[in-house]
Scaffold this motif. Sequence first.
Motif, short mmCIF file in Angstrom:
data_model
loop_
_atom_site.label_atom_id
_atom_site.label_comp_id
_atom_site.label_asym_id
_atom_site.label_seq_id
_atom_site.Cartn_x
_atom_site.Cartn_y
_atom_site.Cartn_z
N THR A 13 -2.08 -1.22 1.56
CA THR A 13 -3.44 -0.73 1.83
C THR A 13 -4.47 -1.86 1.77
OG1 THR A 13 -2.78 1.32 0.75
CG2 THR A 13 -5.14 1.03 1.17
N HIS A 14 -4.31 -2.78 0.83
CA HIS A 14 -5.22 -3.92 0.74
C HIS A 14 -5.24 -4.70 2.06
CE1 HIS A 14 -4.64 -3.41 -3.73
NE2 HIS A 14 -5.95 -3.51 -3.64
N ALA A 15 -4.03 -4.98 2.58
CA ALA A 15 -3.91 -5.75 3.82
C ALA A 15 -4.52 -4.98 4.99
CB ALA A 15 -2.44 -6.04 4.10
N VAL A 16 -4.27 -3.67 5.03
CA VAL A 16 -4.77 -2.82 6.11
C VAL A 16 -6.30 -2.79 6.13
CG1 VAL A 16 -4.96 -0.40 6.82
CG2 VAL A 16 -2.71 -1.39 6.39
N ALA A 123 4.87 -8.92 3.44
CA ALA A 123 6.28 -9.25 3.15
C ALA A 123 6.50 -9.47 1.66
CB ALA A 123 6.69 -10.49 3.91
N ASP A 124 5.49 -10.04 0.99
CA ASP A 124 5.61 -10.28 -0.46
C ASP A 124 5.80 -8.98 -1.24
OD1 ASP A 124 5.17 -12.96 -0.01
OD2 ASP A 124 3.02 -12.87 -0.46
N ILE A 125 5.16 -7.92 -0.77
CA ILE A 125 5.07 -6.70 -1.61
C ILE A 125 5.90 -5.54 -1.08
CG2 ILE A 125 2.79 -7.28 -2.53
CD1 ILE A 125 1.57 -5.41 -0.46
N THR A 126 6.70 -5.79 -0.03
CA THR A 126 7.55 -4.71 0.48
C THR A 126 9.01 -5.14 0.46
OG1 THR A 126 7.21 -5.50 2.74
CG2 THR A 126 5.84 -3.65 2.01
N ASP A 127 9.90 -4.18 0.27
CA ASP A 127 11.33 -4.46 0.40
C ASP A 127 11.66 -4.48 1.89
OD1 ASP A 127 11.76 -4.44 -2.37
OD2 ASP A 127 11.80 -2.24 -2.37
N GLU A 128 12.80 -5.08 2.21
CA GLU A 128 13.13 -5.27 3.63
C GLU A 128 13.21 -3.95 4.38
OE1 GLU A 128 16.33 -7.89 6.16
OE2 GLU A 128 15.97 -8.35 4.03
N HIS A 129 13.77 -2.92 3.72
CA HIS A 129 13.96 -1.64 4.43
C HIS A 129 12.63 -0.92 4.70
CE1 HIS A 129 13.88 -0.38 0.18
NE2 HIS A 129 13.38 0.74 0.64
N GLU A 130 11.57 -1.26 3.95
CA GLU A 130 10.29 -0.57 4.19
C GLU A 130 9.31 -1.43 4.97
OE1 GLU A 130 9.30 0.49 0.10
OE2 GLU A 130 8.74 -1.58 -0.34
N ARG A 131 9.74 -2.64 5.34
CA ARG A 131 8.83 -3.58 5.98
C ARG A 131 8.39 -3.12 7.36
NH1 ARG A 131 10.91 -9.14 4.51
NH2 ARG A 131 10.43 -8.32 2.45
N SER A 132 9.34 -2.58 8.14
CA SER A 132 8.97 -2.17 9.50
C SER A 132 7.93 -1.05 9.47
CB SER A 132 10.21 -1.72 10.29
OG SER A 132 10.80 -0.60 9.67
N THR A 133 8.03 -0.16 8.48
CA THR A 133 7.02 0.91 8.33
C THR A 133 5.67 0.30 7.99
OG1 THR A 133 8.79 2.23 7.37
CG2 THR A 133 6.57 3.12 7.19
N TYR A 135 4.62 -2.72 8.78
CA TYR A 135 4.06 -3.35 9.98
C TYR A 135 3.55 -2.32 10.98
CZ TYR A 135 5.51 -7.82 8.30
OH TYR A 135 5.64 -8.94 7.54
N GLY A 136 4.23 -1.18 11.02
CA GLY A 136 3.74 -0.09 11.88
C GLY A 136 2.35 0.34 11.46
N LEU A 137 2.14 0.40 10.15
CA LEU A 137 0.83 0.79 9.62
C LEU A 137 -0.24 -0.24 9.99
CD1 LEU A 137 -0.57 2.95 7.86
CD2 LEU A 137 -0.05 1.53 5.87
N VAL A 138 0.11 -1.53 9.87
CA VAL A 138 -0.83 -2.59 10.22
C VAL A 138 -1.14 -2.55 11.73
CG1 VAL A 138 -1.19 -5.10 10.28
CG2 VAL A 138 -0.10 -4.06 8.31
N SER A 139 -0.11 -2.33 12.55
CA SER A 139 -0.31 -2.21 14.00
C SER A 139 -1.24 -1.06 14.34
CB SER A 139 1.02 -1.94 14.72
OG SER A 139 1.86 -3.03 14.62
N ALA A 140 -1.00 0.08 13.69
CA ALA A 140 -1.84 1.25 13.94
C ALA A 140 -3.29 0.96 13.55
CB ALA A 140 -1.31 2.44 13.15
N THR A 141 -3.48 0.14 12.53
CA THR A 141 -4.83 -0.22 12.10
C THR A 141 -5.53 -1.06 13.16
OG1 THR A 141 -4.06 -0.24 9.83
CG2 THR A 141 -6.15 -1.31 10.25
N THR A 441 6.20 -0.59 17.01
CA THR A 441 4.93 -0.73 16.32
C THR A 441 4.94 -1.90 15.37
OG1 THR A 441 5.76 0.93 14.81
CG2 THR A 441 4.17 1.65 16.46
N SER A 442 6.13 -2.45 15.04
CA SER A 442 6.13 -3.60 14.14
C SER A 442 5.73 -4.87 14.87
CB SER A 442 7.49 -3.77 13.50
OG SER A 442 8.40 -4.32 14.42
N ASP A 443 5.66 -4.82 16.18
CA ASP A 443 5.31 -6.02 16.92
C ASP A 443 3.80 -6.19 16.94
OD1 ASP A 443 5.20 -8.19 18.51
OD2 ASP A 443 6.78 -7.50 19.85
N THR A 444 3.27 -6.56 15.79
CA THR A 444 1.82 -6.62 15.64
C THR A 444 1.20 -7.65 16.54
OG1 THR A 444 2.41 -7.95 13.73
CG2 THR A 444 1.57 -5.76 13.29
N GLU A 445 1.94 -8.69 16.87
CA GLU A 445 1.38 -9.74 17.73
C GLU A 445 0.90 -9.16 19.05
OE1 GLU A 445 1.38 -13.23 18.03
OE2 GLU A 445 1.88 -13.68 15.99
#
Length: 456
Positions: A13-16, A123-133, A135-141, A441-445
């Motif tokens: 949420t902080h990043a978003v 990446a620092d604060i998420t486990d690998e399995h939850e990372r794509s979700t 990034y999806g949130l950041v993309s949606a933002t 959605t993880s392709d934020t670039e």
Amino acid sequence: ESNWGRTRGATVTHAVVVIFLEFFAWGLLTTPMLTVLHETFHQHTFLMNGLVQGVKGFLSFLSAPLIGALSDIWGRRSFLLMTVFFTCAPIPFMRISPWWYFALISVSGVFAVTFSVVFAYVADITDEHERSTAYGLVSATFAASLVTSPAIGAYLSQKYGDSLVVLVATVIAVADIAFVFLAVPESLPDKTCLSSWGLPISWEQADPFASLRRVGKDTTVLLICVTVFLSYLPEAGQYSSFFLYLKQVIQFSPAAIAAFIAMVGILSILAQTLFLSVLMRTIGNKNTVLLGLVFQLFQLAWYGFGSEPWMMWAAGTVAAMSSITFPAVSALVSHSASPDQQGVVQGMITGIRGLCNGLGPALYGFIFFLFNVELNDMEPKSLIPGPPFLFGAFAVLFALIVAVFIPEHHRLVDVKTCSARKTGSSCTARAQNSSSPATPTSDTEDIEPLLQDSSL
């Protein structure tokens, strides 16, 4: 790391919030920016816009690996503060001094890499399995600020004038800086962050061309990278000048431009979620890339020859469909590369796209200048309304020809050189980008350039 981040209170949420506020502030300025550009560089608007954006993009490309590597050592929070501050610093100067405003935008490219720091933070604060979700949130933002802020800015500008819009954007930017300073916790463990000003990083980590030098090591990587370069160069140039082109050459009103941005934004989200997943399942990765390139070729040719407003709206829907190309390229690469090579190969693609963000806008500005498409009240002297778009269409045609030769099932040769590095954000961010490339959605670039330029 993930558990540590949660106990210390660092969350996605902080990043978003940081990303949303920064790009909301810039999105508000879409309409005032076009006016200031026209008033400041009346004769050579497209050329100067291209140069300003080109310098900014190229400086970002040069500085991103160094800032990423330094953030691994000194912590993410201080670099978030720095990148947000320098990215937003030009905003108040739009009313104070337009010349200073454009000069600061150019120079701000050195620090305008909030995205890469945010990727590393997540990446620092998420486990690998939850990372794509995540990034999806950041993309949606990104998408949410893209769809909403230009329309709000256009409305405020029409109702109360540009000065109020600049004031509101400045207040939001200051709020973003204050949020990072007061509310955003560090995401790296204390033991990782070094307080000393020594530099335990190598030139290799800070070298922006390092990833590009590995391109020729595998034929498939070379084909993919050439495809990315030829298709992203016109896209980066298009986004830098397109809203200006709509306003001055096609005579779109500010409200129409805001509606156009919203429409393309919403359709792009749909294309990159529903449409892309269906295509991946039915026709495969490579064919999805080819289809995306066909859409891009079609929309660029339409922009190049189109002179009526309805043609722009129609081509805009096609442009949204062409946004499937880069998530599909990421997925193609992820299936071709072994797990320990993901970061390196994705990093090459990111490097090429960073280079295009510098070259594309300058190239488009120069072609507009070359064909005498100037922003005075006369009709354009060129027979083709949008010459750079036509140039872009030819570049994408070559990209399409190259992409045909990309093998669909192929294991890349070992191009790994990241192993010697520490977990630099150049490597970290690349690994993040590739952690789940098949999730569009993880392709934020992909959304980043359009957002950057909606600020224009």
